[in-house]
Design a protein around this motif. Structure first.
Motif, mmCIF file in Angstrom:
data_model
loop_
_atom_site.group_PDB
_atom_site.id
_atom_site.type_symbol
_atom_site.label_atom_id
_atom_site.label_comp_id
_atom_site.label_asym_id
_atom_site.label_seq_id
_atom_site.Cartn_x
_atom_site.Cartn_y
_atom_site.Cartn_z
ATOM 1 N N ARG A 11 0.853 -1.184 0.000
ATOM 2 C CA ARG A 11 0.000 0.000 0.000
ATOM 3 C C ARG A 11 0.891 1.236 0.000
ATOM 4 N N GLY A 66 2.117 1.237 11.221
ATOM 5 C CA GLY A 66 1.119 1.252 10.149
ATOM 6 C C GLY A 66 1.519 0.236 9.085
ATOM 7 N N ASP A 116 -0.877 -1.984 13.407
ATOM 8 C CA ASP A 116 -1.879 -1.320 12.574
ATOM 9 C C ASP A 116 -3.186 -1.290 13.365
ATOM 10 N N HIS A 143 -6.537 -5.668 7.943
ATOM 11 C CA HIS A 143 -5.161 -5.610 7.439
ATOM 12 C C HIS A 143 -4.274 -6.575 8.225
ATOM 13 N N ASP A 150 -2.199 1.543 17.901
ATOM 14 C CA ASP A 150 -2.255 2.904 17.364
ATOM 15 C C ASP A 150 -0.864 3.511 17.602
HETATM 16 C C1 LIG Z 1 -1.062 3.627 2.998
HETATM 17 S S1 LIG Z 1 -1.233 2.301 4.151
HETATM 18 C C2 LIG Z 1 0.446 1.759 4.247
HETATM 19 C C3 LIG Z 1 0.592 0.337 4.716
HETATM 20 C C4 LIG Z 1 2.023 -0.205 4.664
HETATM 21 N N1 LIG Z 1 2.945 0.663 5.351
HETATM 22 C C5 LIG Z 1 2.471 -0.355 3.223
HETATM 23 O O1 LIG Z 1 3.277 0.460 2.780
HETATM 24 O O2 LIG Z 1 2.015 -1.289 2.555
HETATM 25 C C6 LIG Z 1 -1.462 3.148 5.706
HETATM 26 C C7 LIG Z 1 -1.666 2.213 6.888
HETATM 27 O O3 LIG Z 1 -1.536 2.968 8.098
HETATM 28 C C8 LIG Z 1 -2.465 2.453 9.017
HETATM 29 N N2 LIG Z 1 -2.693 3.445 10.076
HETATM 30 C C9 LIG Z 1 -3.318 4.649 9.963
HETATM 31 N N3 LIG Z 1 -3.334 5.283 11.148
HETATM 32 C C10 LIG Z 1 -2.717 4.466 12.042
HETATM 33 C C11 LIG Z 1 -2.429 4.562 13.434
HETATM 34 N N4 LIG Z 1 -2.783 5.635 14.147
HETATM 35 N N5 LIG Z 1 -1.767 3.551 14.023
HETATM 36 C C12 LIG Z 1 -1.408 2.456 13.311
HETATM 37 N N6 LIG Z 1 -1.655 2.299 11.981
HETATM 38 C C13 LIG Z 1 -2.304 3.294 11.358
HETATM 39 C C14 LIG Z 1 -3.686 2.174 8.163
HETATM 40 O O4 LIG Z 1 -4.604 1.344 8.819
HETATM 41 C C15 LIG Z 1 -3.031 1.550 6.937
HETATM 42 O O5 LIG Z 1 -2.918 0.157 7.070
#
Ligand SMILES: C[S@@+](CC[C@H](N)C(=O)[O-])C[C@H]1O[C@@H](n2cnc3c(N)ncnc32)[C@H](O)[C@@H]1O
Length: 284
Positions: free
Chosen positions: A32, A73, A95, A100, A123
């Motif tokens: 992602r 994340g 995450d 996910h 988080d």
């Molecule tokens: C654009 S995706 C990137 C996922 C992964 N890093 C990648 O590159 O494939 C953003 C991710 O950040 C996670 N996310 C957003 N806010 C977050 C938080 N406060 N704590 C943990 N994860 C979070 C979302 O659920 C999502 O899975």
């Protein structure tokens, strides 16, 4: 400056809709994130570009095999698996989206990383880990969703050991949104709202290094990597401009939020950059 708090409903809408799942599973092969293309390489090879971006991250982390690293994340875990299998790192992914994490564990079982990548609900503004537990941490295109970037950076600082390294990668606006002309500002704010990208409204290329410094980091490098990301941006735009037009006219645009964001971001590309920030928690 901070926003309200974790918008889990918004994130579920962004990543949970059938259109998003299709986009990330089929088009992005579970990653992602965007991609990194070297000068002279074809822009059409998206999966190679994504792999190269992961390799850039591994090189910027510059940690020995076995080092403990936080993936803030982690999404469905493709970056964590890359760090574990290609760089020998021991990765803890967190995450907030249960679907996910379930997918990360399912894919992880067949990724060949021998359990060196594990996934937990968390988080990244309030991490379930003790002080100094990690040698490194990274955010691959996730800080954009932060409801309080200063707090997230302070939390990364807390869980890193002295000398620990942080790498942040992702799209970023070139400057403060309130300095933009009304039309680009309205477009950018509308897709950031739709994508629950609260953090990207707070930090920008002009202030992220300062925020890192205020969180206690020494910034080693703030690399404007836009030229390496632009080929992927152009290719994705070329692939999805027409499908988005069709969806916009006869489908349900809300279901295809990723198509919308890639096309609309392209319209305001002069105001968007991609940065790789590398920072260190000082030892003193
Ligand atoms: C654009 S995706 C990137 C996922 C992964 N890093 C990648 O590159 O494939 C953003 C991710 O950040 C996670 N996310 C957003 N806010 C977050 C938080 N406060 N704590 C943990 N994860 C979070 C979302 O659920 C999502 O899975």
């Amino acid at each position: 400056m901070s926003a309200e708090g974790l918008d889990l409903g918004g994130l579920r809408r962004v990543y949970g809709r059938a259109g998003s799942r299709w986009f990330y599973t089929r088009v992005a092969r579970n990653a992602r994130h965007w991609g990194w293309t070297e000068p002279g390489q074809s822009k059409w090879r998206l999966w190679r570009a994504q792999r190269q971006l992961q390799d850039v991250l591994g090189r910027k982390l510059a940690l020995p095999a076995g080092a403990r690293v936080l993936d803030a994340g982690c999404g469905t875990g493709s970056v964590a698996q890359a760090m574990a299998t290609r760089f020998g790192l021991t990765v803890t992914g967190v995450d907030v989206l249960d679907f996910h994490l379930a997918e990360a564990r399912r894919l992880g079982a067949r990724a060949g990383s021998d359990g060196r990548a594990t996934f937990h609900w968390g988080d990244y503004h309030r991490l379930p880990f003790g002080d100094g537990e990690f040698d490194g941490a990274y955010s691959m295109e996730t800080l954009v969703h932060s409801y309080d970037p200063a707090r997230a950076l302070a939390e990364f600082h807390r869980v890193l050991r002295p000398g620990g390294r942080l790498v942040l990668l992702g799209p970023i606006s070139v400057g403060p949104l309130d300095e933009l002309a009304p039309r680009p500002r309205a477009l950018i704010e509308s897709f950031l709202e739709a994508m629950t990208m609260t953090g990207a409204r707070i930090y920008h290329a002009g202030n992220l290094s300062r925020l890192l410094g205020e969180a206690g980091f020494e910034v080693e490098e703030a690399l404007d990597a836009t030229p390496y990301y632009t080929p992927t941006f152009e290719a994705v735009h070329a692939y999805f401009r027409l499908p988005w037009e069709v969806v916009r006219r006869i489908g349900d645009p809300a279901k295809w939020i990723n198509l919308r964001s890639t096309v609309e971001m392209y319209e305001v590309r002069e105001h968007v950059a991609w940065y790789v920030h590398t920072a260190v928690k000082p030892t003193r």
